[in-house]
Design a protein around this motif. Structure first.
Motif, short mmCIF file in Angstrom:
data_model
loop_
_atom_site.label_atom_id
_atom_site.label_comp_id
_atom_site.label_asym_id
_atom_site.label_seq_id
_atom_site.Cartn_x
_atom_site.Cartn_y
_atom_site.Cartn_z
N PRO A 120 -23.28 -29.61 79.15
CA PRO A 120 -22.21 -28.65 79.14
C PRO A 120 -20.97 -29.30 79.51
O PRO A 120 -20.70 -30.20 80.04
CB PRO A 120 -22.70 -27.80 80.47
CG PRO A 120 -24.19 -28.16 80.71
CD PRO A 120 -24.45 -29.42 80.25
N LEU A 168 -16.53 -28.50 78.45
CA LEU A 168 -15.13 -27.55 77.98
C LEU A 168 -14.01 -28.53 77.81
O LEU A 168 -13.76 -29.52 78.50
CB LEU A 168 -14.80 -26.65 79.05
CG LEU A 168 -13.63 -25.76 78.65
CD1 LEU A 168 -13.78 -24.98 77.32
CD2 LEU A 168 -13.04 -24.91 79.95
N SER A 227 -16.57 -25.26 73.62
CA SER A 227 -17.51 -25.51 74.87
C SER A 227 -18.81 -25.59 74.40
O SER A 227 -19.05 -25.13 73.45
CB SER A 227 -17.16 -24.13 75.77
OG SER A 227 -17.71 -22.98 74.89
N ASP A 270 -22.55 -25.08 76.02
CA ASP A 270 -23.76 -24.60 77.12
C ASP A 270 -24.97 -24.34 76.52
O ASP A 270 -25.02 -23.32 75.73
CB ASP A 270 -22.88 -23.44 78.05
CG ASP A 270 -23.56 -23.09 79.36
OD1 ASP A 270 -24.15 -24.21 79.77
OD2 ASP A 270 -23.43 -22.07 79.57
#
Length: 83
Positions: free
Chosen positions: A33, A35, A63, A65
């Motif tokens: 994950p 950003l 991003s 995830d």
């Protein structure tokens, strides 16, 4: 991948690469994950089926995830793909 005025690309990909403000990033399935803030440049998408797409953007965010990548571009080249 979306821009303020449209959805640009959607689908399954083997790889995505883009320029962040801190440097180039490559994303493969199973990526951790994250950003990041995107810089100006090209985003390269290698879909599961089909040939590579190259889209020129001016900044934005990316991003990652749970094997999903979301890319929001501030501006996308007018000739870019439309999903």
């Amino acid at each position: 991948m979306v821009a303020p005025d449209r959805k640009v690309w959607s689908g399954e990909a083997k790889q995505l690469s883009a320029r962040t403000v801190e440097g180039e990033i490559g994303i493969l399935p199973g990526h951790s994950p994250m950003l990041a803030v995107l810089g100006n440049g090209e985003v390269h998408i290698d879909p599961i089926d089909g040939k590579r797409s190259t889209i020129t953007i001016d900044g934005g965010f990316i991003s990652v995830d749970k094997d999903q990548v979301r890319l929001v571009a501030e501006r996308v080249d007018a000739t870019a793909l439309t999903a």
